[in-house]
Motif scaffolding. Structure first.
Motif, PDB file in Angstrom:
ATOM      1  N   ARG A 180     -75.283 -83.840  16.939  1.00  8.10           N
ATOM      2  CA  ARG A 180     -75.647 -83.831  15.516  1.00  8.10           C
ATOM      3  C   ARG A 180     -76.348 -85.128  15.111  1.00  8.10           C
ATOM      4  NH1 ARG A 180     -74.126 -88.118  14.848  1.00  8.10           N
ATOM      5  NH2 ARG A 180     -72.038 -88.971  14.518  1.00  8.10           N
TER       6      ARG A 180
ATOM      7  N   GLU B  78     -71.902 -91.781   5.708  1.00  9.39           N
ATOM      8  CA  GLU B  78     -71.343 -92.402   6.926  1.00  9.39           C
ATOM      9  C   GLU B  78     -69.993 -93.065   6.634  1.00  9.39           C
ATOM     10  OE1 GLU B  78     -72.419 -91.182   9.905  1.00  9.39           O
ATOM     11  OE2 GLU B  78     -74.402 -91.904   9.313  1.00  9.39           O
ATOM     12  N   HIS B  79     -69.030 -92.765   7.484  1.00  7.29           N
ATOM     13  CA  HIS B  79     -67.648 -93.240   7.379  1.00  7.29           C
ATOM     14  C   HIS B  79     -66.949 -92.701   6.130  1.00  7.29           C
ATOM     15  CE1 HIS B  79     -67.320 -96.145  10.819  1.00  7.29           C
ATOM     16  NE2 HIS B  79     -68.618 -95.927  10.790  1.00  7.29           N
TER      17      HIS B  79
ATOM     18  N   ASP C   6     -66.101 -89.451   6.008  1.00  5.28           N
ATOM     19  CA  ASP C   6     -65.289 -88.272   6.384  1.00  5.28           C
ATOM     20  C   ASP C   6     -63.793 -88.566   6.406  1.00  5.28           C
ATOM     21  OD1 ASP C   6     -65.469 -89.710   8.823  1.00  5.28           O
ATOM     22  OD2 ASP C   6     -65.932 -87.935  10.038  1.00  5.28           O
ATOM     23  N   TYR C   7     -63.398 -89.703   7.006  1.00  5.93           N
ATOM     24  CA  TYR C   7     -61.954 -89.995   7.066  1.00  5.93           C
ATOM     25  C   TYR C   7     -61.442 -90.581   5.749  1.00  5.93           C
ATOM     26  CZ  TYR C   7     -63.777 -94.602   8.386  1.00  5.93           C
ATOM     27  OH  TYR C   7     -64.474 -95.781   8.420  1.00  5.93           O
TER      28      TYR C   7
ATOM     29  N   THR D 283     -61.393 -90.723  14.922  1.00 12.07           N
ATOM     30  CA  THR D 283     -62.567 -90.246  14.197  1.00 12.07           C
ATOM     31  C   THR D 283     -62.211 -89.151  13.200  1.00 12.07           C
ATOM     32  OG1 THR D 283     -62.923 -88.784  16.057  1.00 12.07           O
ATOM     33  CG2 THR D 283     -64.174 -90.813  16.042  1.00 12.07           C
ATOM     34  N   GLY D 284     -63.168 -88.846  12.305  1.00 12.88           N
ATOM     35  CA  GLY D 284     -62.973 -87.826  11.273  1.00 12.88           C
ATOM     36  C   GLY D 284     -63.493 -86.461  11.718  1.00 12.88           C
TER      37      GLY D 284
ATOM     38  N   LEU E 295     -66.436 -84.990  10.731  1.00 11.57           N
ATOM     39  CA  LEU E 295     -67.891 -84.848  10.587  1.00 11.57           C
ATOM     40  C   LEU E 295     -68.564 -84.157  11.778  1.00 11.57           C
ATOM     41  CD1 LEU E 295     -70.814 -85.675   9.590  1.00 11.57           C
ATOM     42  CD2 LEU E 295     -70.378 -87.896  10.600  1.00 11.57           C
ATOM     43  N   ASP E 296     -68.366 -84.711  12.959  1.00  7.26           N
ATOM     44  CA  ASP E 296     -69.181 -84.314  14.113  1.00  7.26           C
ATOM     45  C   ASP E 296     -68.910 -82.873  14.537  1.00  7.26           C
ATOM     46  OD1 ASP E 296     -69.827 -87.013  13.998  1.00  7.26           O
ATOM     47  OD2 ASP E 296     -68.341 -87.550  15.505  1.00  7.26           O
TER      48      ASP E 296
ATOM     49  N   HIS F 250     -66.387 -96.584  20.109  1.00  9.38           N
ATOM     50  CA  HIS F 250     -65.561 -96.121  18.987  1.00  9.38           C
ATOM     51  C   HIS F 250     -64.101 -96.466  19.148  1.00  9.38           C
ATOM     52  CE1 HIS F 250     -68.126 -92.626  17.315  1.00  9.38           C
ATOM     53  NE2 HIS F 250     -68.300 -93.745  16.664  1.00  9.38           N
TER      54      HIS F 250
ATOM     55  N   TYR G 118     -64.782 -99.456  14.705  1.00  8.88           N
ATOM     56  CA  TYR G 118     -64.540 -98.215  13.968  1.00  8.88           C
ATOM     57  C   TYR G 118     -63.125 -98.198  13.389  1.00  8.88           C
ATOM     58  CZ  TYR G 118     -64.622 -93.219  12.867  1.00  8.88           C
ATOM     59  OH  TYR G 118     -64.570 -92.018  12.222  1.00  8.88           O
TER      60      TYR G 118
ATOM     61  N   GLY H  64     -74.519 -92.094  12.338  1.00 10.59           N
ATOM     62  CA  GLY H  64     -73.352 -92.142  13.224  1.00 10.59           C
ATOM     63  C   GLY H  64     -72.435 -93.317  12.935  1.00 10.59           C
ATOM     64  N   GLY H  65     -71.505 -93.539  13.848  1.00 12.84           N
ATOM     65  CA  GLY H  65     -70.420 -94.487  13.621  1.00 12.84           C
ATOM     66  C   GLY H  65     -70.826 -95.943  13.556  1.00 12.84           C
TER      67      GLY H  65
HETATM   68  C1  GLA Z   1     -68.385 -91.096  14.178  1.00 13.59           C
HETATM   69  C2  GLA Z   1     -67.116 -90.304  13.941  1.00 13.59           C
HETATM   70  C3  GLA Z   1     -67.216 -89.459  12.681  1.00 13.59           C
HETATM   71  C4  GLA Z   1     -67.672 -90.304  11.495  1.00 13.59           C
HETATM   72  C5  GLA Z   1     -68.883 -91.163  11.865  1.00 13.59           C
HETATM   73  C6  GLA Z   1     -69.248 -92.115  10.770  1.00 13.59           C
HETATM   74  O1  GLA Z   1     -69.448 -90.236  14.447  1.00 13.59           O
HETATM   75  O2  GLA Z   1     -66.860 -89.471  15.039  1.00 13.59           O
HETATM   76  O3  GLA Z   1     -65.980 -88.833  12.419  1.00 13.59           O
HETATM   77  O4  GLA Z   1     -66.616 -91.084  11.009  1.00 13.59           O
HETATM   78  O5  GLA Z   1     -68.666 -91.891  13.047  1.00 13.59           O
HETATM   79  O6  GLA Z   1     -69.730 -91.435   9.662  1.00 13.59           O
END
Ligand code: GLA
Length: 385
Positions: free
Chosen positions: A28, A34-35, A37-38, A171-172, A174-175, A222, A227, A335-336
């Motif tokens: 994706r 960005e950041h 999602d969590y 991670t959240g 999003l991806d 990550h 992160y 991205g992260g």
């Molecule tokens: C990484 C994580 C996602 C999100 C992004 C930042 O891709 O896997 O969950 O937190 O960073 O937006």
């Protein structure tokens, strides 16, 4: 270049019998958000053309065996032995998904084992979610093959749980949501609190725009460091402001946040609150004025990641600034962070000029050569054969 037929063939050569099916899921690009999602906020990603394929074959016993074209040794485990710490390395992704399916109600005590063969052309370490592509392809394949009937939002949570508990990256959602919910020429506007998702047409091509990815080749990590530290800062900010998550606040709360929080935590919080606002503004602008009008929001998002959230690196900032100065409608890291890729939205007839300018700037700074390519917003996870 991998594809469904090639993966089918590799499976057959490797295992000596044909698979029952082939599934795939994409990496994706996050257009913006960005950041968030969590923090229960908003994101707006789309699937890229590069995918991960998984061919699946039945077994008579209760073993899962997984082999790939990108690692020499296959890994196998009995279904009864699946556990967060039972696997590591690349196999933690596919086998973590198998374990996580059990945590979401799948009765793994009664299914038969499977053989899996995996191929992928999603760049690794580019911030384009090769991990979510792998998790989502395996989740969809196992769900269909085992007849579990989990819906896609739940499969996204399965992938996230595998990543959090088995891979060990906090991670959240999003991806995996992008990989499972995307449709061609569209992005997924996702509310990470309610998990309500809306697929919104992008119309880049129709408007004469290209989406360039500038992969700086600087790799992120990550699971360690940055992160997790940013996530902890957001949690500290929410605690300091008396809310369960930063989603409960908006830009009107920034004055209070400045009064209550230390400067660094305040700037982390400001990124999240303004970024949520920018996602909403991007969706509205896209609908009302089209993609040519979203550039300033992309640029502002980059500045916020650079100055407030501090997740960019010199190569990333140079790529974004050079794109912005050489005709991009807008440009930002995706991205992260701590490396990975910058995206630039640019008129078709300025792609060559912008690409040359970024290459020249990298050379001038003595940075390694970036890899620059155009992306199409593509289909989400699916069964291919
Ligand atoms: C990484 C994580 C996602 C999100 C992004 C930042 O891709 O896997 O969950 O937190 O960073 O937006």
């Amino acid at each position: 270049m991998s594809d469904a037929a090639g993966t089918q063939q590799l499976f057959t050569e490797y295992y000596g019998h044909a698979p029952v099916g082939v599934w795939s899921a994409p990496g994706r690009v996050n257009l913006i958000g960005e950041h968030t999602d969590y923090n229960d906020g908003f994101v707006f990603p789309f699937a890229i053309a590069e995918r991960t394929w998984v061919a699946l074959g039945d077994r008579a016993d209760r073993v899962i065996r997984v082999a790939t074209s990108f690692a020499p040794d296959p890994v196998e485990i009995h279904l009864d032995d699946l556990a967060p710490h039972a696997v590591d390395g690349w196999a933690a992704y596919p086998l973590g998904v198998a374990w996580a399916l059990g945590r979401f109600g799948a009765d793994l005590g009664h299914v038969r084992g499977v053989d899996l063969f995996i191929t992928s052309d999603v760049p690794v370490g580019a911030g384009l979610s090769s991990s979510a592509a792998l998790e989502s392809a395996v989740a969809l394949a196992l769900d269909e093959h085992w007849g579990l009937g989990l819906d896609r939002p739940t499969l996204a949570k399965v992938g996230q749980l595998a990543e959090n508990e088995v891979v060990g990256a906090p991670t959240g959602i999003l991806d995996q949501s992008a990989s499972l919910l995307s449709e061609p020429d569209s992005a997924v506007f996702l509310d990470c609190r309610s998990l309500d998702a809306e697929v919104i047409p992008l119309h880049f091509t129709a408007e004469g725009l290209s989406l360039l990815v500038i992969d700086t080749k600087v790799t992120h990590a990550h699971a360690t460091g940055g992160y997790a530290a940013r996530r902890a800062s957001c949690e500290a900010g929410a605690r300091g402001l008396g809310v369960s998550s930063l989603r409960d606040l908006d830009v009107d709360d920034l004055d209070r946040a400045r009064a209550v929080l230390d400067d660094e935590t305040f700037r982390r919080v400001r990124h999240i609150l303004t970024e949520n606002r920018r996602v909403l503004d991007t969706v509205r602008t896209l609908r009302e004025q089209g993609p040519g009008a979203i550039g300033p929001l992309l640029d502002a998002s980059h500045a916020s990641m650079r100055d407030d959230f501090e997740i960019t690196v010199p190569e990333i900032d140079l790529a974004a600034a050079t794109a912005q100065a050489n005709g991009a409608v807008g440009a930002r890291m995706t991205g992260g962070g701590f490396g990975g890729s910058v995206i630039a939205l640019v008129a078709d007839d300025r792609v060559a000029e912008l690409t040359a300018a970024v290459r020249a700037a990298f050379a001038e700074h003595g940075f390694g050569e970036p890899v620059i390519f155009t992306e199409q917003a593509s289909a989400g996870a699916r069964r291919d054969a």
